[in-house]
Design a protein around this motif. Sequence first.
Motif, PDB file in Angstrom:
ATOM      1  N   LEU A  73       0.290  -0.603  -6.787  1.00 40.62           N
ATOM      2  CA  LEU A  73       0.101   1.001  -7.109  1.00 40.62           C
ATOM      3  C   LEU A  73       1.139   1.694  -7.582  1.00 40.62           C
ATOM      4  N   PHE A  74       0.705   2.094  -9.111  1.00 37.63           N
ATOM      5  CA  PHE A  74       1.717   3.096  -9.122  1.00 37.63           C
ATOM      6  C   PHE A  74       1.433   4.232  -9.799  1.00 37.63           C
ATOM      7  N   ILE A  75       1.705   5.346  -9.399  1.00 32.49           N
ATOM      8  CA  ILE A  75       1.894   6.454  -9.608  1.00 32.49           C
ATOM      9  C   ILE A  75       2.909   7.011 -10.416  1.00 32.49           C
ATOM     10  N   ASP A  76       2.979   7.952 -11.652  1.00 38.56           N
ATOM     11  CA  ASP A  76       3.975   8.446 -12.429  1.00 38.56           C
ATOM     12  C   ASP A  76       4.744   7.738 -12.393  1.00 38.56           C
ATOM     13  N   MET A  80       3.820   3.264  -5.353  1.00 40.30           N
ATOM     14  CA  MET A  80       3.811   3.487  -4.511  1.00 40.30           C
ATOM     15  C   MET A  80       2.734   2.769  -3.083  1.00 40.30           C
ATOM     16  N   ALA A  81       2.130   1.765  -3.572  1.00 43.30           N
ATOM     17  CA  ALA A  81       1.448   0.566  -2.675  1.00 43.30           C
ATOM     18  C   ALA A  81       1.842  -0.256  -3.228  1.00 43.30           C
ATOM     19  N   SER A  82       1.193  -1.876  -2.725  1.00 40.81           N
ATOM     20  CA  SER A  82       0.821  -2.940  -3.147  1.00 40.81           C
ATOM     21  C   SER A  82       0.254  -3.364  -2.037  1.00 40.81           C
ATOM     22  N   SER A  83      -0.482  -4.524  -2.021  1.00 41.08           N
ATOM     23  CA  SER A  83      -0.902  -5.285  -1.356  1.00 41.08           C
ATOM     24  C   SER A  83      -1.288  -6.523  -1.600  1.00 41.08           C
ATOM     25  N   ILE A  84      -1.446  -7.782  -1.075  1.00 43.26           N
ATOM     26  CA  ILE A  84      -2.382  -9.467  -1.599  1.00 43.26           C
ATOM     27  C   ILE A  84      -3.487  -9.031  -0.936  1.00 43.26           C
ATOM     28  N   LEU A  85      -4.236  -9.687  -1.410  1.00 39.64           N
ATOM     29  CA  LEU A  85      -5.245  -9.171  -1.076  1.00 39.64           C
ATOM     30  C   LEU A  85      -6.258 -11.551  -1.357  1.00 39.64           C
ATOM     31  N   ALA A 101       0.879   6.984   0.612  1.00 42.56           N
ATOM     32  CA  ALA A 101       1.980   5.969   0.992  1.00 42.56           C
ATOM     33  C   ALA A 101       3.327   6.029   2.205  1.00 42.56           C
ATOM     34  N   THR A 102       3.306   4.832   2.214  1.00 40.90           N
ATOM     35  CA  THR A 102       3.942   4.647   3.522  1.00 40.90           C
ATOM     36  C   THR A 102       5.483   5.390   3.223  1.00 40.90           C
ATOM     37  N   PHE A 103       6.149   5.894   4.199  1.00 37.81           N
ATOM     38  CA  PHE A 103       8.021   6.334   3.981  1.00 37.81           C
ATOM     39  C   PHE A 103       8.757   6.155   4.962  1.00 37.81           C
TER      40      PHE A 103
END
Length: 219
Positions: A73-76, A80-85, A101-103
Amino acid sequence: MAIISALRGVTVQVHMGGQSCTEYADDDDSSHQHETQNRVSKYIEAKSGQQFAIRIDVDKAYEYTVQPLCVRLFIDGSKMASSILTPELLLNRPCTVFTGATFQESEGMKLRPFIFSALTIEALKDLHILPRSPTPTPLEERLVDDLTREELRQLVRQLKNRLETAERIKPENKRSRNASGDENSDSDVKNVSPRQKKTSRLSTGPGNSATDEGNYRPD
């Protein structure tokens, strides 16, 4: 919902206030003509200050039993996030939702929710969503009869300032030339006395001498 024809069974939606946002087609998007690019563009109405989430649904049309689905997931432009389903995960939970998003912070990992930022009129113009305002024609290039009373006053002030600036520049330039010197000024003229002709005497013997002009005279 955003659906890529080359990726059957996968849909992506933006949710706000528990409801999916209405999507609008991108008139400039040509991805439907080039499906090999695996992309699609949609517009939604963003409300400043509102939290939103990204929801990904995967149904049986996607062959998740063969290979996992990698989501980034990209924003601007920033990730911001990623996942493997994995197939097991998709079988038990076919829906994945990103709410923030986790920081890493001093207290540890912290989730920051996604919030729509305020969009100014200038920002919308930079994004070419709104047309830019045309550059106004200078007052001196417009017809006098088309100018308002306030515009006429402004034009008079501009012309007056230009004249005052021009008058200040003239004496400054004159003083500058006098300070640096003029090629025709008296300060550059130097009186040089003619060099006196030097003569030398050559001895030709006892009682006789000769000058450098070649004249022989007895002493």
